[in-house]
Design a protein around this motif. Structure first.
Motif, PDB file in Angstrom:
ATOM      1  N   VAL A   1       0.780  -1.252  -0.003  1.00  0.00           N
ATOM      2  CA  VAL A   1       0.143   0.108   0.067  1.00  0.00           C
ATOM      3  C   VAL A   1       0.790   1.213  -0.217  1.00  0.00           C
ATOM      4  N   GLU A   2       1.870   1.172   0.941  1.00  0.00           N
ATOM      5  CA  GLU A   2       2.844   2.362   0.813  1.00  0.00           C
ATOM      6  C   GLU A   2       3.474   2.544  -0.503  1.00  0.00           C
ATOM      7  N   ALA A   3       3.685   1.738  -1.378  1.00  0.00           N
ATOM      8  CA  ALA A   3       4.331   1.683  -2.524  1.00  0.00           C
ATOM      9  C   ALA A   3       3.420   2.186  -3.554  1.00  0.00           C
ATOM     10  N   GLU A   4       2.209   1.569  -3.489  1.00  0.00           N
ATOM     11  CA  GLU A   4       1.251   2.070  -4.497  1.00  0.00           C
ATOM     12  C   GLU A   4       0.441   3.372  -4.182  1.00  0.00           C
ATOM     13  N   PHE A   5       0.531   3.479  -3.074  1.00  0.00           N
ATOM     14  CA  PHE A   5      -0.611   4.625  -2.595  1.00  0.00           C
ATOM     15  C   PHE A   5      -0.042   5.810  -1.568  1.00  0.00           C
ATOM     16  N   ASN A   6      -0.344   5.693  -0.343  1.00  0.00           N
ATOM     17  CA  ASN A   6       0.364   6.521   0.553  1.00  0.00           C
ATOM     18  C   ASN A   6       0.223   5.777   1.930  1.00  0.00           C
ATOM     19  N   GLU A   7       0.878   6.567   2.800  1.00  0.00           N
ATOM     20  CA  GLU A   7       1.161   5.791   4.235  1.00  0.00           C
ATOM     21  C   GLU A   7      -0.356   5.960   4.762  1.00  0.00           C
ATOM     22  N   GLU A   8      -1.044   6.950   4.810  1.00  0.00           N
ATOM     23  CA  GLU A   8      -2.409   7.043   5.538  1.00  0.00           C
ATOM     24  C   GLU A   8      -3.386   6.190   5.066  1.00  0.00           C
TER      25      GLU A   8
ATOM     26  N   VAL B   1      -2.722   3.066   4.766  1.00  0.00           N
ATOM     27  CA  VAL B   1      -2.552   1.818   5.145  1.00  0.00           C
ATOM     28  C   VAL B   1      -3.501   1.444   6.424  1.00  0.00           C
ATOM     29  N   GLY B   2      -3.508   2.477   7.259  1.00  0.00           N
ATOM     30  CA  GLY B   2      -4.361   2.469   8.336  1.00  0.00           C
ATOM     31  C   GLY B   2      -5.883   2.049   7.925  1.00  0.00           C
ATOM     32  N   ASP B   3      -6.308   2.825   7.228  1.00  0.00           N
ATOM     33  CA  ASP B   3      -7.495   2.599   6.592  1.00  0.00           C
ATOM     34  C   ASP B   3      -8.081   1.282   6.055  1.00  0.00           C
ATOM     35  N   LEU B   4      -7.125   1.019   5.330  1.00  0.00           N
ATOM     36  CA  LEU B   4      -7.330  -0.295   4.538  1.00  0.00           C
ATOM     37  C   LEU B   4      -7.267  -1.461   5.486  1.00  0.00           C
ATOM     38  N   LEU B   5      -6.428  -1.447   6.388  1.00  0.00           N
ATOM     39  CA  LEU B   5      -6.112  -2.787   7.591  1.00  0.00           C
ATOM     40  C   LEU B   5      -7.749  -2.434   8.558  1.00  0.00           C
ATOM     41  N   LYS B   6      -8.277  -1.269   8.731  1.00  0.00           N
ATOM     42  CA  LYS B   6      -9.458  -1.628   9.593  1.00  0.00           C
ATOM     43  C   LYS B   6     -10.441  -1.776   8.632  1.00  0.00           C
ATOM     44  N   ARG B   7     -10.689  -1.340   7.340  1.00  0.00           N
ATOM     45  CA  ARG B   7     -11.585  -1.987   6.476  1.00  0.00           C
ATOM     46  C   ARG B   7     -11.513  -3.537   6.300  1.00  0.00           C
ATOM     47  N   LEU B   8     -10.363  -4.201   6.195  1.00  0.00           N
ATOM     48  CA  LEU B   8      -9.986  -5.688   6.042  1.00  0.00           C
ATOM     49  C   LEU B   8     -10.427  -6.329   7.503  1.00  0.00           C
ATOM     50  N   SER B   9     -10.162  -5.665   8.578  1.00  0.00           N
ATOM     51  CA  SER B   9     -10.755  -6.243   9.972  1.00  0.00           C
ATOM     52  C   SER B   9     -12.093  -6.482  10.035  1.00  0.00           C
ATOM     53  N   LYS B  10     -13.063  -5.281   9.467  1.00  0.00           N
ATOM     54  CA  LYS B  10     -14.394  -5.291   9.422  1.00  0.00           C
ATOM     55  C   LYS B  10     -15.187  -6.124   8.369  1.00  0.00           C
ATOM     56  N   ASN B  11     -14.527  -6.812   7.328  1.00  0.00           N
ATOM     57  CA  ASN B  11     -14.774  -7.668   6.276  1.00  0.00           C
ATOM     58  C   ASN B  11     -15.122  -8.802   6.932  1.00  0.00           C
ATOM     59  N   PRO B  12     -16.479  -9.476   6.823  1.00  0.00           N
ATOM     60  CA  PRO B  12     -16.620 -10.657   7.246  1.00  0.00           C
ATOM     61  C   PRO B  12     -15.914 -11.695   6.448  1.00  0.00           C
ATOM     62  N   ASN B  13     -15.625 -11.439   5.409  1.00  0.00           N
ATOM     63  CA  ASN B  13     -14.906 -12.595   4.486  1.00  0.00           C
ATOM     64  C   ASN B  13     -13.362 -12.526   4.509  1.00  0.00           C
ATOM     65  N   VAL B  14     -12.830 -11.566   5.562  1.00  0.00           N
ATOM     66  CA  VAL B  14     -11.222 -11.476   5.831  1.00  0.00           C
ATOM     67  C   VAL B  14     -11.008 -12.042   7.292  1.00  0.00           C
ATOM     68  N   GLU B  15     -10.077 -12.879   7.278  1.00  0.00           N
ATOM     69  CA  GLU B  15      -9.788 -13.492   8.571  1.00  0.00           C
ATOM     70  C   GLU B  15      -8.304 -13.043   8.663  1.00  0.00           C
ATOM     71  N   LYS B  16      -8.079 -12.567  10.206  1.00  0.00           N
ATOM     72  CA  LYS B  16      -6.700 -12.288  10.308  1.00  0.00           C
ATOM     73  C   LYS B  16      -6.188 -13.355  11.384  1.00  0.00           C
ATOM     74  N   ASN B  17      -5.041 -13.838  11.174  1.00  0.00           N
ATOM     75  CA  ASN B  17      -4.390 -15.082  11.976  1.00  0.00           C
ATOM     76  C   ASN B  17      -3.032 -14.575  12.322  1.00  0.00           C
TER      77      ASN B  17
END
Length: 63
Positions: free
Chosen positions: A19-26, A28-44
């Motif tokens: 994300v930092e390479a393709e977009f910007n540092e800010e 990253v946090g938004d993306l990780l929050k969205r992934l964490s809230k997505n019912p189809n994404v699991e964090k292990n």
């Protein structure tokens, strides 16, 4: 990002680097929050690293 983790789980570090390479540092946090809230994404955690992977809702491993 969802299309990538559908094929291959990614570590949080790898997601941040991508994300930092393709977009910007800010983004990253938004993306990780969205992934964490997505019912189809699991964090292990594995060997002290957090990984994200795509799953079908309701099929969590409990890890």
């Amino acid at each position: 990002m969802i299309e990538i983790i559908k094929r291959h789980p990614m570590s949080e570090k790898d997601i941040k680097s991508f994300v930092e390479a393709e977009f910007n540092e800010e983004s990253v946090g938004d993306l990780l929050k969205r992934l964490s809230k997505n019912p189809n994404v699991e964090k292990n955690s594995y060997r002290r690293k957090d990984f994200y992977r795509y799953i079908l809702a309701g099929r969590r491993s409990g890890g």
